[in-house]
Every structure is written in structure tokens, then in C-alpha cells.
Design a protein around this motif. Structure first.
Motif, PDB file in Angstrom:
ATOM      1  N   ASP A   1       0.855  -1.182   0.000  1.00 22.79           N
ATOM      2  CA  ASP A   1       0.000   0.000   0.000  1.00 22.79           C
ATOM      3  C   ASP A   1       0.894   1.236   0.000  1.00 22.79           C
ATOM      4  O   ASP A   1       1.651   1.480   0.949  1.00 22.79           O
ATOM      5  CB  ASP A   1      -0.901  -0.021   1.238  1.00 22.79           C
ATOM      6  CG  ASP A   1      -1.958   1.085   1.233  1.00 22.79           C
ATOM      7  OD1 ASP A   1      -1.849   2.008   0.408  1.00 22.79           O
ATOM      8  OD2 ASP A   1      -2.878   1.014   2.064  1.00 22.79           O
TER       9      ASP A   1
ATOM     10  N   SER B   1       0.283   6.180  -9.029  1.00 21.34           N
ATOM     11  CA  SER B   1       0.210   4.805  -9.520  1.00 21.34           C
ATOM     12  C   SER B   1      -1.216   4.469  -9.901  1.00 21.34           C
ATOM     13  O   SER B   1      -2.171   4.929  -9.270  1.00 21.34           O
ATOM     14  CB  SER B   1       0.700   3.837  -8.446  1.00 21.34           C
ATOM     15  OG  SER B   1       0.482   2.505  -8.826  1.00 21.34           O
TER      16      SER B   1
ATOM     17  N   CYS C   1      -2.247   1.610  -9.524  1.00 22.63           N
ATOM     18  CA  CYS C   1      -2.606   0.637  -8.490  1.00 22.63           C
ATOM     19  C   CYS C   1      -1.944   1.055  -7.183  1.00 22.63           C
ATOM     20  O   CYS C   1      -0.869   0.530  -6.836  1.00 22.63           O
ATOM     21  CB  CYS C   1      -2.147  -0.763  -8.865  1.00 22.63           C
ATOM     22  SG  CYS C   1      -2.908  -1.478 -10.325  1.00 22.63           S
TER      23      CYS C   1
ATOM     24  N   ARG D   1      -2.768   0.318  -4.284  1.00 26.20           N
ATOM     25  CA  ARG D   1      -2.811  -0.858  -3.404  1.00 26.20           C
ATOM     26  C   ARG D   1      -2.691  -2.094  -4.291  1.00 26.20           C
ATOM     27  O   ARG D   1      -3.524  -2.303  -5.179  1.00 26.20           O
ATOM     28  CB  ARG D   1      -4.107  -0.893  -2.584  1.00 26.20           C
ATOM     29  CG  ARG D   1      -4.187   0.216  -1.540  1.00 26.20           C
ATOM     30  CD  ARG D   1      -5.571   0.366  -0.950  1.00 26.20           C
ATOM     31  NE  ARG D   1      -6.528   0.811  -1.967  1.00 26.20           N
ATOM     32  CZ  ARG D   1      -6.668   2.084  -2.360  1.00 26.20           C
ATOM     33  NH1 ARG D   1      -5.925   3.026  -1.803  1.00 26.20           N
ATOM     34  NH2 ARG D   1      -7.551   2.401  -3.281  1.00 26.20           N
ATOM     35  N   ARG D   2      -1.655  -2.899  -4.026  1.00 29.87           N
ATOM     36  CA  ARG D   2      -1.344  -4.009  -4.920  1.00 29.87           C
ATOM     37  C   ARG D   2      -1.306  -5.344  -4.190  1.00 29.87           C
ATOM     38  O   ARG D   2      -0.881  -5.420  -3.036  1.00 29.87           O
ATOM     39  CB  ARG D   2       0.024  -3.797  -5.595  1.00 29.87           C
ATOM     40  CG  ARG D   2       0.068  -2.577  -6.468  1.00 29.87           C
ATOM     41  CD  ARG D   2       1.461  -2.305  -7.022  1.00 29.87           C
ATOM     42  NE  ARG D   2       1.381  -1.083  -7.833  1.00 29.87           N
ATOM     43  CZ  ARG D   2       1.798  -0.977  -9.084  1.00 29.87           C
ATOM     44  NH1 ARG D   2       2.390  -1.992  -9.676  1.00 29.87           N
ATOM     45  NH2 ARG D   2       1.664   0.155  -9.741  1.00 29.87           N
TER      46      ARG D   2
ATOM     47  N   ASN E   1      -4.413  -5.072  -8.934  1.00 29.61           N
ATOM     48  CA  ASN E   1      -5.057  -4.002  -8.189  1.00 29.61           C
ATOM     49  C   ASN E   1      -5.829  -4.649  -7.041  1.00 29.61           C
ATOM     50  O   ASN E   1      -6.744  -5.443  -7.269  1.00 29.61           O
ATOM     51  CB  ASN E   1      -5.999  -3.217  -9.109  1.00 29.61           C
ATOM     52  CG  ASN E   1      -6.583  -1.985  -8.444  1.00 29.61           C
ATOM     53  OD1 ASN E   1      -7.034  -2.037  -7.308  1.00 29.61           O
ATOM     54  ND2 ASN E   1      -6.591  -0.881  -9.168  1.00 29.61           N
TER      55      ASN E   1
ATOM     56  N   ASP F   1      -8.003  -3.544  -5.147  1.00 25.04           N
ATOM     57  CA  ASP F   1      -9.409  -3.165  -5.067  1.00 25.04           C
ATOM     58  C   ASP F   1     -10.273  -3.915  -6.062  1.00 25.04           C
ATOM     59  O   ASP F   1     -11.424  -4.239  -5.777  1.00 25.04           O
ATOM     60  CB  ASP F   1      -9.562  -1.661  -5.323  1.00 25.04           C
ATOM     61  CG  ASP F   1      -8.834  -0.814  -4.296  1.00 25.04           C
ATOM     62  OD1 ASP F   1      -8.652  -1.287  -3.152  1.00 25.04           O
ATOM     63  OD2 ASP F   1      -8.433   0.309  -4.636  1.00 25.04           O
ATOM     64  N   THR F   2      -9.699  -4.193  -7.246  1.00 19.07           N
ATOM     65  CA  THR F   2     -10.525  -4.721  -8.334  1.00 19.07           C
ATOM     66  C   THR F   2     -10.105  -6.093  -8.840  1.00 19.07           C
ATOM     67  O   THR F   2     -10.887  -6.770  -9.521  1.00 19.07           O
ATOM     68  CB  THR F   2     -10.477  -3.752  -9.520  1.00 19.07           C
ATOM     69  OG1 THR F   2      -9.128  -3.725 -10.059  1.00 19.07           O
ATOM     70  CG2 THR F   2     -10.892  -2.345  -9.104  1.00 19.07           C
TER      71      THR F   2
ATOM     72  N   LYS G   1      -7.828  -6.456 -11.117  1.00 19.54           N
ATOM     73  CA  LYS G   1      -7.299  -6.276 -12.461  1.00 19.54           C
ATOM     74  C   LYS G   1      -5.769  -6.170 -12.402  1.00 19.54           C
ATOM     75  O   LYS G   1      -5.202  -5.691 -11.426  1.00 19.54           O
ATOM     76  CB  LYS G   1      -7.865  -5.007 -13.100  1.00 19.54           C
ATOM     77  CG  LYS G   1      -9.391  -4.967 -13.166  1.00 19.54           C
ATOM     78  CD  LYS G   1      -9.957  -6.069 -14.036  1.00 19.54           C
ATOM     79  CE  LYS G   1     -11.478  -5.937 -14.166  1.00 19.54           C
ATOM     80  NZ  LYS G   1     -12.058  -7.068 -14.951  1.00 19.54           N
TER      81      LYS G   1
ATOM     82  N   CYS H   1      -2.119  -4.750 -12.868  1.00 17.93           N
ATOM     83  CA  CYS H   1      -1.564  -3.394 -12.843  1.00 17.93           C
ATOM     84  C   CYS H   1      -0.709  -3.207 -14.089  1.00 17.93           C
ATOM     85  O   CYS H   1       0.415  -3.732 -14.163  1.00 17.93           O
ATOM     86  CB  CYS H   1      -0.746  -3.175 -11.577  1.00 17.93           C
ATOM     87  SG  CYS H   1      -1.710  -3.321 -10.054  1.00 17.93           S
TER      88      CYS H   1
ATOM     89  N   HIS I   1       6.690  -0.681  -8.333  1.00 23.94           N
ATOM     90  CA  HIS I   1       5.730  -0.036  -9.228  1.00 23.94           C
ATOM     91  C   HIS I   1       5.952  -0.383 -10.695  1.00 23.94           C
ATOM     92  O   HIS I   1       4.990  -0.619 -11.436  1.00 23.94           O
ATOM     93  CB  HIS I   1       5.790   1.489  -9.060  1.00 23.94           C
ATOM     94  CG  HIS I   1       5.394   1.936  -7.684  1.00 23.94           C
ATOM     95  ND1 HIS I   1       6.297   2.389  -6.755  1.00 23.94           N
ATOM     96  CD2 HIS I   1       4.184   1.969  -7.076  1.00 23.94           C
ATOM     97  CE1 HIS I   1       5.674   2.687  -5.636  1.00 23.94           C
ATOM     98  NE2 HIS I   1       4.386   2.446  -5.804  1.00 23.94           N
TER      99      HIS I   1
END
Length: 802
Positions: A282, A302, A304, A306-307, A321, A323-324, A326, A328, A389
């Protein structure tokens, strides 16, 4: 009905028993002769003679059979007491069958055919005394607990000691070991020793990821999920990641990497199919922090912020990601880094990371599993650090070329076959150090061709500088490892109270049973470590170390003896004794041999990848030692082909292509598939880290799910997976071979609760707080292919009943 006919029928039972005893006696005599020729106990030879003669006398309807059998039973009881004392599970194979037959021979309708003149058969009284003595011995053994240590921790804290792991919300579980320090300690207190018995299932979720027909045998669900960012993150054996609602278990998102078979005909090319965990990063956590070098952090833009970092079974590192779910797109090649780069060739599944990577402010750092004992030309054990990143390679540390950490040039290949790190890192960002539990250079049982560089960092702990990958210090726990004693558990970082003040410590649990306690800044021993002499005499072309390091803090078992060989009957015990005496065994670190050598503790270890958990406030470690003997036999290269193909890492001949020997490595089991050494095989225990003493140690687990008859006998079974502890003084473990999640009082080891699971749970459970404010305990129950536990796809959460 004629008198002769009735008498003939009444003699049928003694005759049948006579035949049985004659056959038993002859079998025991044959085995006893072989055992005595190997220098073993004479008991089986003598008992075989006694049983065979008793059988002959019964066939002849001679009353002397009772007296002779009484002598056999009496002598057997005395012998058993001399060998093992009042140890119930050791007495069972020695006396149970003979005791039962003695009772049968005392029954009136059995003795009646032996009467000829109306007098009581000779030996009835003697047999009665022998049966009573055996029965009393068995009864008395019910009140003993060999191998157990009873104790009580008399404190709730040690003055001045606190949890110094990286800060996070109390109800989260941010890393594999809860924190990057690998302590597996939660500050939650809602579940206590007083109410743990009220735990009930809150929800259950099925991932749908079940072993398929083309999967390898060792398809395992060893995952410890994360709870962070308001979600639970679970990974499956086929490298899928699933985000769940922590209160309900409802699926939020799922990512499937769609594994490549890497040109294998099917998944059987893989030795393992495992995902122990994923890693969370994060950017916001570091927004106000400084780097280890003291420079101020700059805001990071970024896609993303949060990764989730996912290692896959087809050798990729993927950034998602959080959250989702998906990928990055800014990481590597549209979200992934190909870990095959600069590795060279390997068999499908022969190289990938089974364990979660480490993350720091700027880096994601990953090691890799290398399949054992296939050849001397396997991929490098290189550790690689990528920009968290961009996915750009920042440094690489190759134990075969340890001084050059500059990113490798395009077209170059890392040192082939260098020692690897397949387990979990521990990270101290304040000190700027990564701690690597190291394996050894394959092949495991032959080291004649190992290089000085590979020997230096093998089977120990190496501390690297986070920023550069340079070695800060290293400490070896097994010299010239010939027993697969790679360090499997995640190192644990904590502040430790000592007579010389508080020390910043790193604890490393090991397969041989030592827990090494070092200053994590310097690598100097905090708990004394002594070099002890060990057996010598390797196979031609190899050598052994004259000594091995042993920590004063250890749960090493005493050396095996012939009397420790076990079975459910005298016959499989006898076969185990012959096996024991046929092989080389001179105690721990007996070198591999052409004759065959016993490896004890075996390569599953006293402690394996489950590691240990610590309570930094009470200053104790909560551990689950296992004791299983293995055997290894070196096979000259010219004879390997005749042995048939390799089946798995624990079946068939391991070819070690390129070495002068292959090896057969397997558990030391009886013909019935049970361990040859006597139980208990698994315990839970607590260690006082201020005194280095074992506080208590209790056998743990039943044979309900691993015996032909599902009887929950509490014999103490091995466990694979780790423990965790809480501030309230409750510890949890799920890794036993029976299908239970259990809770314990860490002060005395009392079992507080157990929850029946639908499959094996050879993993480490965890705990967290839901959005509803309730404390949950979570476990993945998916089984373990090579251990034979029931496989499944369950994620199950428990909480206190209302």
C-alpha cells in the motif's frame, strides 16, 4: 451322538489355535533369526520357539501347552517392561495379541478338551497369573504420559516487553506471518481461554479449485490468507486469487492467471502445485515515512496504489489491483514479470515461487522453488528485487556469485544450481535488512561437487541489505548438508529480554529441531550455539563435516534405538526392527550410504515451512514439533535405470543426473504403512524464550483420518503448517494429519476447542476482525496430496456464538 465325535468337535478350537500359534511361532522364529544375526534382540527368536511349541502341544491336546504359553506371556511382559516401561502405545504391539490369546486359553470350554483324567489342566494357574500381570501392566500404563512435559506459565507479560512489529490495525493480517516480522501474533483479545469453547462456524466458502486428473501428486492448499484493505485475499493451488468479504465469505472478485503448461504434456511435469500466499503493498503506508537510508519519501502516482503480488506456478510474478483484481498495467509487461529471464532451461514446474514475495517501500523481492534431486544442472537459487511499481530489476543476489548484485546483463544466466530460498522472507525495514532461510545445492544427499560459494550460504540464514542486496551477515545451521535440512520456516523477528538487556533478535526454526536465536543486526548468537561431533563416513567422492551447530534452545528428539521400533502387532514391529538394524544409524546426521541410512529427524523436519509463532509480550514461542524418521539409500548412477522412473520427490529413485549417485528417500514405515518409530509423532509445546526451557509439551492430534479404522485415538500425529497466538493467550493450529482446527491455552497447553474440518488443513490459520467488530479465526482446508490428507477447496471462518 458318539462320545468320540463330541470330543473330536470340542478339540477343534484348540487345534485351530494350535495351527495359528504354530504359524505365528514359525514366522516369528524366522524373523527372530534374521534380527539376531543383525545384532538385534533375541526375544523374537525365543518367543517364536515358545509359540511354535505351544502350537504343537495344542495340536496334540497336551495340557502342558497352557504352562508353556504362560511362560511365553510372562517372559514377554517382563521383557516389554524392561524395554519400554509403562508406555501404553509401546506395550500394545508387544502384549495385546498375546494377552487376548491368553484369555481365550483360560476359557473353560477351551480348556475342557485338554482334560484327560478330570484333573485341572497343568498350567492353568500359571497362565492366569501371567494374564493378570499383563493386564495390570496395561492398566498401569494408562496413568503415564511418556514424552510429555507438564507445566504452567505464571505470567501475562514480561516487564517492558511489547509488540514491536510494524504497526497495522489490530484486526488486520497484512502479511503471511501477520507482519513482515513473521511473528504470527495478533493483539486481538475477544476470543479467550474462557470462551474459546463457544467458537462456531460463521461462514464457509468453496474456491472451486480442486485437484484435477493431470495435476501432480503434491497439489497442496498451504495458503494463509491476508485480511487487509477491508477484504480477505485467498490464493489457490492453481495460482488463482480470490477476494472475499471478511464477514460473509461472499466473493468480491477473482483473478485466474490461466496457467501455462510450459510445453509439458500435462501438469504432471510439476513436482508441486502450491501457493502459500500473496503479498500486499500500500503506497499510503509509506507516504509519510522515510526510506532506510533516511531520504524523504516522495508521493507515488500509480494506477494501483494498493497491490497484491502473486507468484504463479508457471514462473510469473503478477501485480494486481487490490481493489478490483485487475492486472496493474504499469508493472513489468502489462502487469507481470517473467521469472524465467536469465534462469536457463528447466523442466516444466522445476522452478517457480511457492511462497509469497517480500515487499518493502520500493521493492518486491522474490526467491524460488527448485525441484530437488533431479539433476546437477537446475535453475539458480537467485533472489531478485524488482521495483514495486514498474517491475524493473533493481538487484539480484545469487548465492553462487554472492558479491555481484548488479542487475544481470541481457543474455547472461545466473549461476546454475546455486542454493535457493523457497520459503518466506522476514523483513526489518528500520534496519534495512531482509532475512533469507536458505536451502542447499541439489542434489540433497550428495555434496561432492559443491562449490565453496554454494557451501557458504547453504542451510542457514543470510541477511541482505534491502537497498543493494549485499550480504550483511550469514550463519550456517547445517554444515555440508547431506540430509535436506534446508531452513523451511519463515524467520521470526522480535525484541527479546536477556540477562544482558533487550536484544533485537531473529529466531530461525529448523528441521533438525534447533531454534537458533541470533542478533538480527550482527548475526551473533544470543542463545548459545555449540559445535557438536557427528557421525562420519560419507560415500566415495563426498565428505562430512566433523561437527554440526546445536542451539541450547532446541526440541531435538533423543536418538532412535531398536526398542523404539513400533507396529500394531509383534510382526510388523519385528519387520521394522529388522529394517532398523539393516541400515546405518549412528544418531543425528548419520551420513547417506549405499547400505541405506536412517535420517532422524527426517527431511520433513521437527519444524518445516510452518515455522513458529511468538508472543512478544509473554516472551514465549508456541510451536508444533513433529518427529518422523526417514530413510535414504544411495544408488550408483549405473544402477538407476534398473530401478524404474522417478514418481515424485518422495517416491522412486531420485535420479540426480550428473552426480555419481541417485537416491531413494522415503519415510521409515511398517508394511502396514504406519511409522516404524513409536508414537507420539506430533506435539504442541511452548518455550520460555527468557530461560530457553520448554514450558510444556503435549502430544497432539488423532489417527482418525489416517488409520484404516476411523477411531480418534490420541496418539499425537505430525503436523505440516504453523501456529498463531493472540494477546488473550489462545493459540491455534490446523496442520495435523487429522481434520481439525484446534485452540489451546498457551499458558499450559490445554486444548480449549476443536472444530471438525471437511478436508485436511496443512496450512497456517489466521485471525482478524470483521466489519461487524467480531473476531474471526480463518482456515483454508484443501488437503495435501503427498501426505494423503483429504483434499478440498474450503475457506472456513469461525467466531464466538452469540
Amino acid at each position: 451322538m458318539s462320545t468320540d465325535g463330541a470330543l473330536s468337535r470340542s478339540r477343534l478350537l484348540p487345534s485351530l489355535l494350535g495351527i495359528l500359534l504354530l504359524l505365528m511361532g514359525l514366522a516369528m522364529l524366522a524373523g527372530g533369526i534374521k534380527l539376531s544375526m543383525l545384532g538385534g534382540s533375541l526375544y523374537y527368536l525365543l518367543a517364536g520357539i515358545g509359540l511354535a511349541l505351544t502350537g504343537i502341544l495344542l495340536l496334540m491336546a497336551r495340557r502342558a501347552a497352557l504352562g508353556l504359553y504362560a511362560l511365553v506371556l510372562f517372559a514377554s511382559t517382563v521383557w516389554a517392561l524392561w524395554e519400554v516401561g509403562l508406555d501404553w502405545w509401546q506395550l500394545v504391539p508387544r502384549l495385546a495379541m498375546l494377552f487376548a490369546l491368553g484369555i481365550v486359553m483360560l476359557l473353560p470350554w477351551f480348556r475342557r478338551p485338554l482334560l484327560r483324567d478330570g484333573a485341572a489342566p497343568m498350567g492353568t494357574g500359571a497362565l492366569g497369573v501371567a494374564v493378570v500381570l499383563a493386564g495390570v501392566t496395561a492398566l498401569a500404563s494408562q496413568f503415564t504420559n511418556p514424552g510429555e512435559i507438564k507445566g504452567q506459565l505464571d505470567r501475562d507479560s514480561v516487564d517492558g516487553m511489547t509488540n514491536t512489529a510494524p504497526a497495522m490495525p489490530d484486526g488486520d493480517w497484512n502479511s503471511y506471518g501477520r507482519s513482515a516480522h513473521g511473528d504470527r501474533y495478533s493483539p486481538l483479545t475477544q476470543i479467550t481461554p474462557q470462551n474459546a469453547h463457544k467458537l462456531v462456524e460463521a461462514w464457509s466458502y468453496r474456491t472451486g479449485d480442486l485437484p484435477g486428473p493431470n495435476d501432480p501428486g503434491e497439489t497442496t492448499a498451504e495458503n494463509t490468507p491476508l485480511k487487509v484493505n477491508g477484504m480477505l485475499y485467498v490464493c489457490t493451488p492453481h495460482s488463482q486469487v480470490i477476494a472475499l468479504d471478511p464477514d460473509t465469505g461472499k466473493e468480491i472478485w477473482r483473478f485466474d492467471p490461466k496457467l501455462s503448461t510450459q510445453n509439458a504434456a500435462n501438469f504432471k511435469g510439476w513436482a508441486h502445485m502450491t501457493c502459500r500466499g500473496v503479498t500486499y503493498h500500500d503506497d499510503a503506508v509509506y507516504a509519510t515515512e522515510q526510506s532506510p537510508t533516511g531520504s524523504a519519501s516522495a508521493p507515488v502516482a500509480s494506477v494501483c496504489p494498493r497491490r497484491i503480488f502473486l507468484p504463479t506456478a508457471d514462473t510469473r510474478l503478477i501485480a494486481l489491483n487490490a481493489d478490483t483484481g485487475k492486472m496493474c498495467e504499469d508493472f513489468g509487461d502489462k502487469g507481470q514479470v517473467d521469472l524465467r529471464a536469465n534462469i536457463g532451461g528447466f523442466t516444466a514446474g522445476g522452478y517457480y515461487s511457492t511462497s509469497p514475495p517480500a515487499v518493502t517501500k520500493d521493492l518486491v523481492v522474490i526467491g524460488g522453488h527448485v525441484t530437488d534431486n533431479v539433476s546437477t544442472d537446475e535453475p539458480s537459487g537467485v533472489i531478485r528485487a524488482f521495483d514495486v511499481h514498474t517491475g524493473k530489476l533493481v538487484w539480484n543476489w545469487d548465492s553462487g556469485n554472492p558479491d555481484d548484485t548488479t542487475p544481470i546483463a541481457e543474455g547472461k544466466v545466473y549461476t546454475r544450481n546455486s542454493p535457493n530460498m523457497w520459503s518466506m522472507f522476514a523483513v526489518d525495514e528500520k534496519l534495512g535488512m531482509l532475512y533469507l532461510p536458505m536451502g542447499n545445492q541439489t542434489p540433497d544427499q550428495f555434496g561432492g561437487a559443491r562449490t565453496p560459494e554454494s557451501e557458504l550460504h547453504a542451510a542457514g540464514l543470510t541477511a541482505l541489505d534491502i537497498g543493494t542486496g549485499k550480504v550483511r551477515w550469514h550463519f550456517q545451521f547445517t554444515h555440508h548438508d547431506l540430509w535436506d535440512m534446508d531452513v523451511g520456516g519463515q524467520p521470526t523477528l522480535m525484541d527479546l529480554k536477556t540477562a544482558d538487556g533487550v536484544k533485537q533478535a531473529v529466531l530461525a526454526s529448523t528441521k533438525q529441531g534447533s531454534i537458533y536465536v541470533l542478533d538480527r543486526s550482527t548475526g551473533q548468537a544470543i542463545v548459545p550455539i555449540n559445535e557438536v561431533p557427528v557421525p562420519q563416513g560419507a560415500v566415495e567422492g563426498d565428505h562430512t563435516s566433523p561437527t554440526q551447530p546445536k542451539s541450547d534452545l532446541n526440541l531435538m528428539p533423543p536418538p532412535l534405538q531398536e526398542r523404539d521400533m513400533w507396529g500394531v502387532t509383534p510382526f510388523d514391529q519385528l519387520i521394522c526392527r529388522i529394517d532398523f538394524k539393516s541400515m546405518r544409524y549412528d544418531g543425528p546426521f548419520t551420513p547417506p550410504s549405499l547400505q541405506g541410512s536412517i535420517v532422524y529427524p527426517g527431511n520433513f523436519g521437527v519444524f518445516d515451512w510452518g515455522g513458529i509463532s511468538v508472543d512478544p509480550v509473554r516472551q514465549i514461542a508456541f510451536v508444533n514439533p513433529s518427529y518422523m524418521a526417514f530413510k535414504s539409500k544411495m544408488i550408483p548412477a549405473a544402477e538407476i535405470a534398473a530401478q524404474g522412473p522417478r514418481k515424485s520427490e518422495t517416491e522412486g529413485v531420485q535420479p540426480n543426473k550428473g552426480a555419481p549417485y541417485g537416491v531413494v528417500l522415503e519415510a521409515l514405515l511398517s508394511p502396514m504403512g504406519l511409522p516404524c518409530q513409536a508414537p507420539a509423532w506430533g506435539y504442541v509445546a511452548a518455550v520460555d524464550l527468557t530461560t530457553h526451557q520448554v514450558l510444556w509439551k503435549h502430544k497432539n492430534g488423532t489417527v482418525r483420518d489416517s488409520s484404516p479404522v476411523p477411531i480418534p485415538l490420541s496418539m499425537g500425529v505430525p503436523s505440516l503448517g504453523g501456529t498463531f497466538t493472540t494477546a488473550s493467550g489462545v493459540g491455534f493450529l490446523s496442520g495435523t494429519l487429522d481434520q481439525y482446527l484446534r485452540a489451546y491455552d498457551v499458558k499450559n497447553g490445554k486444548q480449549l476447542w476443536e472444530g471438525r474440518l471437511p478436508a485436511g488443513a496443512q496450512t497456517t490459520p489466521m485471525t482478524y476482525t470483521g466489519k461487524d467488530g467480531k473476531q474471526y479465526v480463518l482456515v483454508v482446508a484443501g488437503g495435501h496430496g503427498s501426505l494423503g490428507t483429504k483434499q478440498g477447496d474450503y475457506v472456513i471462518a469461525y467466531k464466538l456464538s452469540e
